[in-house]
Write a protein that holds these residues in place. Structure first.
Motif, PDB file in Angstrom:
ATOM      1  N   GLN A 301       0.828  -1.207   0.000  1.00 36.06           N
ATOM      2  CA  GLN A 301       0.000   0.000   0.000  1.00 36.06           C
ATOM      3  C   GLN A 301       0.864   1.261   0.000  1.00 36.06           C
ATOM      4  O   GLN A 301       0.500   2.269  -0.630  1.00 36.06           O
ATOM      5  CB  GLN A 301      -0.944  -0.005   1.203  1.00 36.06           C
ATOM      6  CG  GLN A 301      -1.986   1.098   1.149  1.00 36.06           C
ATOM      7  CD  GLN A 301      -3.169   0.833   2.057  1.00 36.06           C
ATOM      8  OE1 GLN A 301      -3.158  -0.111   2.857  1.00 36.06           O
ATOM      9  NE2 GLN A 301      -4.193   1.656   1.953  1.00 36.06           N
ATOM     10  N   TYR A 304       1.932   1.861  -3.513  1.00 35.82           N
ATOM     11  CA  TYR A 304       0.777   2.320  -4.285  1.00 35.82           C
ATOM     12  C   TYR A 304       0.438   3.781  -3.976  1.00 35.82           C
ATOM     13  O   TYR A 304       0.218   4.585  -4.895  1.00 35.82           O
ATOM     14  CB  TYR A 304      -0.426   1.425  -3.990  1.00 35.82           C
ATOM     15  CG  TYR A 304      -1.741   2.046  -4.383  1.00 35.82           C
ATOM     16  CD1 TYR A 304      -2.003   2.398  -5.707  1.00 35.82           C
ATOM     17  CD2 TYR A 304      -2.714   2.325  -3.425  1.00 35.82           C
ATOM     18  CE1 TYR A 304      -3.195   3.002  -6.060  1.00 35.82           C
ATOM     19  CE2 TYR A 304      -3.906   2.922  -3.772  1.00 35.82           C
ATOM     20  CZ  TYR A 304      -4.149   3.271  -5.090  1.00 35.82           C
ATOM     21  OH  TYR A 304      -5.322   3.875  -5.444  1.00 35.82           O
ATOM     22  N   GLU A 305       0.410   4.122  -2.703  1.00 37.80           N
ATOM     23  CA  GLU A 305       0.031   5.499  -2.332  1.00 37.80           C
ATOM     24  C   GLU A 305       1.009   6.518  -2.922  1.00 37.80           C
ATOM     25  O   GLU A 305       0.611   7.607  -3.335  1.00 37.80           O
ATOM     26  CB  GLU A 305      -0.024   5.636  -0.809  1.00 37.80           C
ATOM     27  CG  GLU A 305      -1.137   4.827  -0.134  1.00 37.80           C
ATOM     28  CD  GLU A 305      -2.539   5.353  -0.435  1.00 37.80           C
ATOM     29  OE1 GLU A 305      -2.651   6.499  -0.940  1.00 37.80           O
ATOM     30  OE2 GLU A 305      -3.514   4.621  -0.174  1.00 37.80           O
ATOM     31  N   ASP A 323      -8.099   1.505  -4.301  1.00 38.93           N
ATOM     32  CA  ASP A 323      -8.521   2.060  -3.008  1.00 38.93           C
ATOM     33  C   ASP A 323      -9.553   1.143  -2.359  1.00 38.93           C
ATOM     34  O   ASP A 323      -9.497   0.849  -1.156  1.00 38.93           O
ATOM     35  CB  ASP A 323      -9.123   3.455  -3.204  1.00 38.93           C
ATOM     36  CG  ASP A 323      -8.061   4.518  -3.443  1.00 38.93           C
ATOM     37  OD1 ASP A 323      -6.879   4.260  -3.156  1.00 38.93           O
ATOM     38  OD2 ASP A 323      -8.432   5.611  -3.920  1.00 38.93           O
ATOM     39  N   PHE A 326      -7.828  -2.354  -1.285  1.00 39.19           N
ATOM     40  CA  PHE A 326      -6.956  -2.217  -0.104  1.00 39.19           C
ATOM     41  C   PHE A 326      -7.798  -2.047   1.152  1.00 39.19           C
ATOM     42  O   PHE A 326      -7.523  -2.656   2.198  1.00 39.19           O
ATOM     43  CB  PHE A 326      -6.011  -1.019  -0.269  1.00 39.19           C
ATOM     44  CG  PHE A 326      -4.689  -1.359  -0.885  1.00 39.19           C
ATOM     45  CD1 PHE A 326      -3.793  -2.207  -0.236  1.00 39.19           C
ATOM     46  CD2 PHE A 326      -4.316  -0.823  -2.107  1.00 39.19           C
ATOM     47  CE1 PHE A 326      -2.556  -2.523  -0.797  1.00 39.19           C
ATOM     48  CE2 PHE A 326      -3.090  -1.139  -2.682  1.00 39.19           C
ATOM     49  CZ  PHE A 326      -2.200  -1.980  -2.027  1.00 39.19           C
ATOM     50  N   ASN A 330      -7.781  -4.671   4.324  1.00 44.25           N
ATOM     51  CA  ASN A 330      -7.397  -4.191   5.655  1.00 44.25           C
ATOM     52  C   ASN A 330      -8.526  -4.383   6.664  1.00 44.25           C
ATOM     53  O   ASN A 330      -8.283  -4.739   7.823  1.00 44.25           O
ATOM     54  CB  ASN A 330      -6.987  -2.719   5.582  1.00 44.25           C
ATOM     55  CG  ASN A 330      -5.583  -2.541   5.031  1.00 44.25           C
ATOM     56  OD1 ASN A 330      -4.666  -3.298   5.377  1.00 44.25           O
ATOM     57  ND2 ASN A 330      -5.389  -1.549   4.174  1.00 44.25           N
TER      58      ASN A 330
END
Length: 380
Positions: A301, A304-305, A323, A326, A330
């Motif tokens: 993540q 990716y962010e 989005d 993920f 989570n």
């Protein structure tokens, strides 16, 4: 586990040389698309459609026509990994996008995911470097900083673990084992790119190559949980783990990191979850797999962010999907926390039943598919 091992000295020398070679080239005429290198992987062969291609962005279109699960690598001449894809099942097609400068490389298929693989020498020609966008440079710089921070934070946690081993404190070592692995698991693709460190610190018993001495976390994990006693070699193993990870910490800053390697690394972390954590093979003695699982997802993540500003301009629908997936994964993982909301205390994985593992696997797969398209979105 990895195609080959390098001596520490040779690896450092090679890193210095090849960092200069790979530099920060970004786009070229070799951009992914119709010019993709077709890689046909079988049980006894690894055929490529072309052995020369323009430098810049190169796409490998891989098809596994063999009967075994395979891995495919694009390697530097010293066996460091440019990009890789694990767990390519029979009949499966995948694509890998990477950035390369002109020079010699190898493409390796690894049927059964063991050994050095079946290799083809290839060459990237040309070498006209194009300036990378400021957004991509910022993403790479931020990820390099993140990887170094994770390595820096890992060493003290490992010392807690190894000090307990050296003191013969089995319960203390058990408590420190999983936390000592979090930083490594978050940034494992960077460590694996060096080729020689991962086999020393993170190899499982069934991943040993012929003649390889078993060292690292999992050797000590077995002694602590299965043997329920520390061997006469335990102190030496703890000392070696400290030494090998200190080497990793020093070398993180020299790793070749590009936007595509970040994107591919995020997918590799999901592959790690699918191949080792979902199955319970990674931490088979301690059953602390969910800690590694969470760290892998966090690392993916983070990549990716950092790439999201670029990917969002090129493929907004992909960003929306990532989005969503993920967040879903989570949320599912949070159900297995036994401590507070931010703790890394999770249910022992041997208590997670098959229907629950299937649910976790489905969530990983739902994320892995769009994540496999992130590299292509970054280079559009």
């Amino acid at each position: 586990m990895r195609p080959a091992r390098l001596s520490v000295v040779s690896a450092i020398a090679a890193v210095a040389a090849l960092t200069a070679v790979t530099g920060c080239a970004d786009r070229s005429d070799a951009k992914a698309g119709g010019d993709a290198v077709q890689v046909t992987a079988k049980d006894t062969s690894c055929d490529v459609s072309k052995k020369e291609f323009p430098s810049g962005h190169v796409e490998l279109a891989v098809e596994n026509k063999g009967s075994k699960v395979t891995e495919v690598y694009l390697l530097f001449p010293d066996d460091r990994i440019v990009t890789e894809r694990e767990n390519i099942g029979p009949g499966t097609k995948v694509t890998l996008t990477a950035e390369v400068k002109s020079g010699a490389y190898e493409i390796a298929c690894k049927p059964g995911m063991k050994g050095n693989g079946i290799r083809q020498k290839v060459t990237a020609t040309g070498g006209t470097a194009v300036t990378r966008s400021p957004e991509k440079d910022a993403a790479v710089a931020a990820y390099r900083k993140y990887a170094q921070e994770q390595a820096d934070a890992t060493l003290p946690k490992v010392k807690v673990f190894t000090d307990a081993v050296r003191a013969g404190d089995i319960e203390g070592a058990k408590k420190a084992y999983a936390p000592s692995r979090i930083g490594w698991e978050r940034t494992e693709p960077v460590a694996e790119s060096f080729g020689d460190i991962d086999p020393l610190v993170d190899t499982r018993a069934d991943g040993l190559e012929k003649g390889q001495k078993w060292t690292g976390w999992h050797r000590l994990e077995k002694e602590l949980w299965q043997d329920k006693k520390l061997s006469p070699d335990a102190t030496a193993l703890a000392d070696e783990l400290d030494k090998d990870l200190a080497d990793w910490q020093k070398r993180v800053g020299k790793a070749v990191i590009t936007p595509t390697s970040m994107a591919n690394g995020a997918k590799e972390l999901l592959d790690e979850v699918a191949s080792g954590k979902i199955t319970g093979e990674e931490d088979r003695y301690s059953h602390t797999d969910l800690v590694d699982f969470k760290a892998n997802v966090e690392g993916a993540q983070q990549s990716y962010e950092l790439l999201k500003p670029v990917a969002g301009k090129n493929d907004a629908a992909l960003v929306t999907e990532l989005d969503k997936q993920f967040a879903a994964l989570n949320t599912l993982l949070d159900k297995y926390r036994t401590g507070g909301a931010d703790s890394y205390e999770f249910v022992s994985y041997d208590k997670v039943r098959e229907p629950q593992r299937k649910e976790l696997s489905d969530a990983v797969n739902a994320l892995a598919e769009p994540l496999s398209r992130l590299a292509a979105a970054v280079v559009k």
